[in-house]
Design a protein around this motif. Sequence first.
Motif, PDB file in Angstrom:
ATOM      1  N   ARG A 121      -4.215  -1.848  -2.762  1.00 31.34           N
ATOM      2  CA  ARG A 121      -3.226  -1.244  -1.871  1.00 31.34           C
ATOM      3  C   ARG A 121      -2.543  -0.084  -2.584  1.00 31.34           C
ATOM      4  O   ARG A 121      -2.252  -0.156  -3.774  1.00 31.34           O
TER       5      ARG A 121
ATOM      6  N   PRO B 120       2.350  -2.458   7.736  1.00 29.41           N
ATOM      7  CA  PRO B 120       2.319  -1.639   6.521  1.00 29.41           C
ATOM      8  C   PRO B 120       3.690  -1.461   5.870  1.00 29.41           C
ATOM      9  O   PRO B 120       3.790  -0.889   4.783  1.00 29.41           O
TER      10      PRO B 120
ATOM     11  N   VAL C  16       6.161   1.897   2.526  1.00 31.68           N
ATOM     12  CA  VAL C  16       5.023   1.661   3.401  1.00 31.68           C
ATOM     13  C   VAL C  16       3.745   1.669   2.570  1.00 31.68           C
ATOM     14  O   VAL C  16       3.670   2.334   1.521  1.00 31.68           O
ATOM     15  N   TYR C  17       2.743   0.893   3.025  1.00 30.06           N
ATOM     16  CA  TYR C  17       1.397   0.943   2.454  1.00 30.06           C
ATOM     17  C   TYR C  17       0.536   1.819   3.360  1.00 30.06           C
ATOM     18  O   TYR C  17       0.025   1.352   4.373  1.00 30.06           O
ATOM     19  N   PRO C  18       0.353   3.092   3.029  1.00 28.95           N
ATOM     20  CA  PRO C  18      -0.464   3.952   3.889  1.00 28.95           C
ATOM     21  C   PRO C  18      -1.960   3.706   3.733  1.00 28.95           C
ATOM     22  O   PRO C  18      -2.742   4.138   4.579  1.00 28.95           O
ATOM     23  N   LEU C  19      -2.347   3.014   2.650  1.00 26.87           N
ATOM     24  CA  LEU C  19      -3.765   2.803   2.399  1.00 26.87           C
ATOM     25  C   LEU C  19      -4.000   1.409   1.840  1.00 26.87           C
ATOM     26  O   LEU C  19      -3.367   1.004   0.865  1.00 26.87           O
TER      27      LEU C  19
END
Length: 267
Positions: free
Chosen positions: A100, A80, A91-94
């Motif tokens: 994304r 992420p 960061v890609y939390p989802l």
Amino acid sequence: MKKRTPGGLLRLCAVGLTLGIAGIALPAQAQTQVRTQAQAQLPSRDRMIFGLGAASAPEYQGSDERSTRAIPLIDIARGPFFMNLRNGIGVYPLEYGDFRFGASIVYIPGFDLPYAFGEVSGSAGARLFTDWERDGFNATFGVTKAVSGDLEGMLVDASLSYRYNVTEKLTLIPVIGTTWSDSDYNQSYFGVTPMQAASAGISSFSPGGGFKDVSIGLTANYRVTDRVNLTASATMSKLLGDVKDSPIVFDDTQAFGFIGVSYRFGN
């Protein structure tokens, strides 16, 4: 625009910490033209790409003076976590399918002011953004809030691009986009205080918020080998709304150019 202490602007070519191309002020959507291999070709979730390029652009949006500077190309992704020129470090939390949501820290470049006013130092920015990609189309939407330095306020950017594979090696990516900025950002970037106006013999200026610019561009990416890529981009940008009438805007329609080479490490 605030009064600054005169002096050279510290230009940061900061390992993906830039909202703008390493100290050369670009509209946010023009940054999507700086495509590394992972963006211009088949995306890879985990990657490590390094390279070097050169960008030609106005000293700041609205300037009639240009600079050509070396630009480091960095695009790192691990799970992420990411680091790149477009969205900084974050960061890609989802992630859900082709969608994304990301959160990151970016650097908003400052610039030298005209009329011997000094300089506007850069600012750190907190950024939230979305990224959607399907069948070659890529749509982005981001919000960046300045949290330090001379630049204040908020920027909202949106872009739409399309990846077209001309041949196995050559990819073209046209892109359009726009940026909205609030009154605090426009004042700190384009505003002129009464004191500054009196010293320079120009009019004072306090812009409101609104759409700041619109851009159109084209990136060409050529895959020399499985790991080496050449990238060239050209963008035209036009300032909009109040900001185009600022006394420090000498040209409201401007061109941006970039060329670079990158190398992908690992698998």
